[in-house]
Design an enzyme around this catalytic site. Structure first.
Site, PDB file in Angstrom:
ATOM      1  NE  ARG A  26      -4.053  -1.894   0.268  1.00 29.95           N
ATOM      2  CZ  ARG A  26      -5.314  -1.309   0.865  1.00 29.95           C
ATOM      3  NH1 ARG A  26      -5.823  -0.454   1.201  1.00 29.95           N
ATOM      4  NH2 ARG A  26      -6.275  -2.373   0.664  1.00 29.95           N
ATOM      5  NE  ARG A  30      -6.992   5.860   2.328  1.00 31.95           N
ATOM      6  CZ  ARG A  30      -7.953   5.222   3.181  1.00 31.95           C
ATOM      7  NH1 ARG A  30      -8.923   5.681   3.222  1.00 31.95           N
ATOM      8  NH2 ARG A  30      -7.399   3.894   3.335  1.00 31.95           N
ATOM      9  NE  ARG A  39      -9.264   8.493  -3.274  1.00 31.84           N
ATOM     10  CZ  ARG A  39     -10.956   8.823  -2.919  1.00 31.84           C
ATOM     11  NH1 ARG A  39     -11.292   9.970  -3.698  1.00 31.84           N
ATOM     12  NH2 ARG A  39     -11.598   8.173  -2.188  1.00 31.84           N
ATOM     13  CG  ASP A  75      -9.153  -2.466  -4.300  1.00 34.05           C
ATOM     14  OD1 ASP A  75      -8.196  -2.044  -3.604  1.00 34.05           O
ATOM     15  OD2 ASP A  75     -10.123  -3.145  -4.355  1.00 34.05           O
ATOM     16  CE1 TYR A 152     -13.140  -6.778   1.388  1.00 33.80           C
ATOM     17  CE2 TYR A 152     -11.431  -8.092   0.714  1.00 33.80           C
ATOM     18  CZ  TYR A 152     -11.844  -7.227   1.615  1.00 33.80           C
ATOM     19  OH  TYR A 152     -11.001  -6.557   2.275  1.00 33.80           O
TER      20      TYR A 152
HETATM   21  O1  1CP Z   1      -0.048  -1.191  -2.675  1.00 37.84           O
HETATM   22  C1  1CP Z   1      -0.208  -0.297  -3.514  1.00 37.84           C
HETATM   23  O2  1CP Z   1       0.308   0.698  -3.367  1.00 37.84           O
HETATM   24  C2  1CP Z   1      -1.125  -0.655  -4.729  1.00 37.84           C
HETATM   25  C3  1CP Z   1      -2.820  -0.397  -4.267  1.00 37.84           C
HETATM   26  C4  1CP Z   1      -3.362  -1.332  -3.620  1.00 37.84           C
HETATM   27  C5  1CP Z   1      -3.363  -2.448  -3.299  1.00 37.84           C
HETATM   28  C6  1CP Z   1      -2.161  -3.454  -3.596  1.00 37.84           C
HETATM   29  C7  1CP Z   1      -4.955  -0.588  -3.220  1.00 37.84           C
HETATM   30  C8  1CP Z   1      -5.196   0.578  -3.448  1.00 37.84           C
HETATM   31  N1  1CP Z   1      -5.545  -1.606  -2.811  1.00 37.84           N
HETATM   32  C9  1CP Z   1      -4.676  -3.120  -2.888  1.00 37.84           C
HETATM   33  C10 1CP Z   1      -5.056  -4.381  -2.519  1.00 37.84           C
HETATM   34  C11 1CP Z   1      -6.260  -4.679  -1.685  1.00 37.84           C
HETATM   35  N2  1CP Z   1      -7.420  -4.033  -1.742  1.00 37.84           N
HETATM   36  C12 1CP Z   1      -6.230  -5.466  -0.808  1.00 37.84           C
HETATM   37  C13 1CP Z   1      -5.323  -6.563  -0.306  1.00 37.84           C
HETATM   38  C14 1CP Z   1      -4.275  -5.846   0.469  1.00 37.84           C
HETATM   39  C15 1CP Z   1      -4.444  -5.662   1.851  1.00 37.84           C
HETATM   40  O3  1CP Z   1      -5.044  -6.724   2.581  1.00 37.84           O
HETATM   41  O4  1CP Z   1      -4.353  -4.541   2.228  1.00 37.84           O
HETATM   42  C16 1CP Z   1      -7.738  -5.356  -0.039  1.00 37.84           C
HETATM   43  C17 1CP Z   1      -7.906  -6.423   1.065  1.00 37.84           C
HETATM   44  C18 1CP Z   1      -8.200  -4.445  -0.794  1.00 37.84           C
HETATM   45  C19 1CP Z   1      -9.747  -4.031  -0.706  1.00 37.84           C
HETATM   46  C20 1CP Z   1      -9.846  -2.781  -0.193  1.00 37.84           C
HETATM   47  N3  1CP Z   1      -9.785  -1.600  -1.172  1.00 37.84           N
HETATM   48  C21 1CP Z   1     -10.080  -2.200   0.990  1.00 37.84           C
HETATM   49  C22 1CP Z   1     -10.349  -3.032   2.424  1.00 37.84           C
HETATM   50  C23 1CP Z   1     -11.672  -3.159   2.676  1.00 37.84           C
HETATM   51  C24 1CP Z   1     -12.110  -3.681   3.980  1.00 37.84           C
HETATM   52  O5  1CP Z   1     -12.704  -3.171   4.778  1.00 37.84           O
HETATM   53  O6  1CP Z   1     -11.646  -4.995   4.088  1.00 37.84           O
HETATM   54  C25 1CP Z   1     -10.058  -1.038   0.643  1.00 37.84           C
HETATM   55  C26 1CP Z   1     -10.528   0.381   1.723  1.00 37.84           C
HETATM   56  C27 1CP Z   1      -9.975  -0.616  -0.645  1.00 37.84           C
HETATM   57  C28 1CP Z   1      -9.804   0.979  -1.156  1.00 37.84           C
HETATM   58  C29 1CP Z   1      -8.397   1.199  -1.625  1.00 37.84           C
HETATM   59  N4  1CP Z   1      -7.473   0.581  -2.372  1.00 37.84           N
HETATM   60  C30 1CP Z   1      -6.503   0.992  -2.569  1.00 37.84           C
HETATM   61  C31 1CP Z   1      -6.415   2.422  -1.754  1.00 37.84           C
HETATM   62  C32 1CP Z   1      -5.272   3.489  -1.806  1.00 37.84           C
HETATM   63  C33 1CP Z   1      -7.434   2.483  -1.286  1.00 37.84           C
HETATM   64  C34 1CP Z   1      -8.193   3.575  -0.458  1.00 37.84           C
HETATM   65  C35 1CP Z   1      -9.043   4.272  -1.460  1.00 37.84           C
HETATM   66  C36 1CP Z   1      -8.854   6.131  -1.299  1.00 37.84           C
HETATM   67  O7  1CP Z   1      -7.956   6.611  -1.770  1.00 37.84           O
HETATM   68  O8  1CP Z   1      -9.954   6.405  -0.597  1.00 37.84           O
END
Ligand code: 1CP
Length: 348
Positions: A26, A30, A39, A75, A152
């Site tokens: 990640r 943010r 963003r 994502d 999910y």
């Molecule tokens: O790593 C990086 O920099 C690349 C970006 C990346 C990756 C690898 C994002 C951007 N998401 C992911 C993978 C991802 N997405 C996972 C697996 C990794 C982990 O466990 O952290 C999972 C479970 C998600 C699902 C997801 N997408 C969530 C979690 C939901 C939950 O409540 O379980 C969330 C909050 C997102 C949105 C998201 N994805 C990425 C970002 C930067 C964001 C936030 C969005 C924003 O800017 O508002």
């Protein structure tokens, strides 16, 4: 194209390195003010679907933090969306599928994907990012594991007790397996297309593997991760499997075909290195919350991680899960600098 700094790829392949490579899960996100500035002007899915924006935020941590690898901004949930599920990214609440899949009837609408058509925007972002990186560091592509994606798709959103997906595996395991099979096909095709588009390694995120018992993990997650890896069309690019909370299944994961195992902070690198017998490289595993501490604490904890792995190649420094949005980027900068300065002595 030759890659100038290929430490990450060499460590994945357990070839000799001068120092331990470092990147963080990640890292495009943010916690970076430069990310928030972009963003502010575009919602999350628009960023994912606009190659110029995805490429720009992918490169930010390479230039601002100095990490040794980039990970394409996207994502894991773009696959279920491409399979036909409506996906909402709610501000503050995270991603939601308003119509989750909980029955055979609801599963009927799921389509097989053609990643070159349905996820063309990801392939375009990869090509654009490769050009913009000009070979400075490798680019990582990723996917959710079939199990984590199904979680999910059935829950509809993040969950605390995962009751809906667990209901499915106990009450209708056949449906769960049919869906996992379909998702595995999509994941294998998607990762193969990403490799063809130019990523140098791929990571499979099994964020929710650890909610299962050992035998269920083998049946519902590991089996499908193994299938995905065996079905990748090109085999040269390293495959990383990050399965959170699966300390009970590390030897079995080593046999999945993965080149690298990503570990969370509840595991000790030395024990896992002994257990896996040098058959895979290890990635991890500092608790992301250490980055809330003062710099001397960050250094101490980072050193503990490096000492725990010990001498020689096969370690990629990372956090044990994604960096948290309220982390001070200066602390991440200090961590990366410290790993770069301190790690050469483990590679003499
Ligand atoms: O790593 C990086 O920099 C690349 C970006 C990346 C990756 C690898 C994002 C951007 N998401 C992911 C993978 C991802 N997405 C996972 C697996 C990794 C982990 O466990 O952290 C999972 C479970 C998600 C699902 C997801 N997408 C969530 C979690 C939901 C939950 O409540 O379980 C969330 C909050 C997102 C949105 C998201 N994805 C990425 C970002 C930067 C964001 C936030 C969005 C924003 O800017 O508002």
């Amino acid at each position: 194209m030759n890659i100038e700094n290929d430490l990450f790829l060499r460590a994945c392949r357990r070839q000799k390195v001068e120092r331990t490579p470092v990147w963080v899960m990640r890292q495009a996100g943010r916690y970076l003010p430069e990310y928030r500035a972009i963003r502010e002007k575009a919602d999350f899915l628009t960023m994912c679907k606009t190659p110029e924006l995805a490429s720009e935020v992918t490169i930010q941590p390479v230039e601002i933090i100095g990490v040794d690898a980039a990970i394409i901004f996207s994502d894991i949930l773009v696959i279920p969306e491409a399979m036909g599920m409506e996906l909402e990214m709610n501000e503050g609440k995270g991603p939601v599928f308003p119509k989750p899949i909980r029955s055979a009837e609801e599963a009927k609408g799921l389509k097989a994907i053609d990643p070159y058509r349905d996820l063309k925007y990801v392939m375009d972002a990869i090509k654009m990012t490769k050009d913009a990186l000009r070979g400075r560091v490798p680019l990582i592509g990723f996917s959710g594991s079939p199990w984590t994606l199904l979680t999910y798709m059935v829950e509809g959103r993040g969950s605390k007790n995962f009751s809906q997906i667990k209901k499915m595996i106990y009450d209708n395991p056949r449906l769960a397996h049919e869906l996992l099979d379909k998702i595995s096909r999509a994941v294998a095709d998607y990762l193969s297309a990403k490799i063809e588009a130019g990523v140098n390694a791929v990571q499979i995120f099994d964020t929710w593997g650890g909610i299962l018992s050992p035998s269920e993990f083998s049946e519902f997650s590991l089996q499908y991760i193994t299938k995905v890896i065996s079905e990748l069309k090109k085999k040269d690019e390293p495959v990383i499997v990050f399965a959170k909370g699966v300390h009970f299944c590390l030897q079995e994961l080593t046999a999945s075909g993965a080149d690298v195992l990503g570990l969370d902070w509840t595991m000790d690198l030395k024990s896992v290195r002994d257990l896996t017998g040098g058959k895979v490289a290890l990635q991890g595993n500092m608790d992301p919350c250490v980055l809330y501490a003062r710099e001397d604490v960050i250094r101490k904890k980072a050193l503990e991680v490096m000492e725990s792995y010990g001498n020689g190649t096969g370690h990629i420094f990372n956090l044990g899960h994604g960096i948290l949005p309220d982390t001070d980027p200066e602390n991440l900068k200090a961590l990366v600098k410290f790993v770069k300065e301190e790690s050469p002595r483990f590679h003499k």
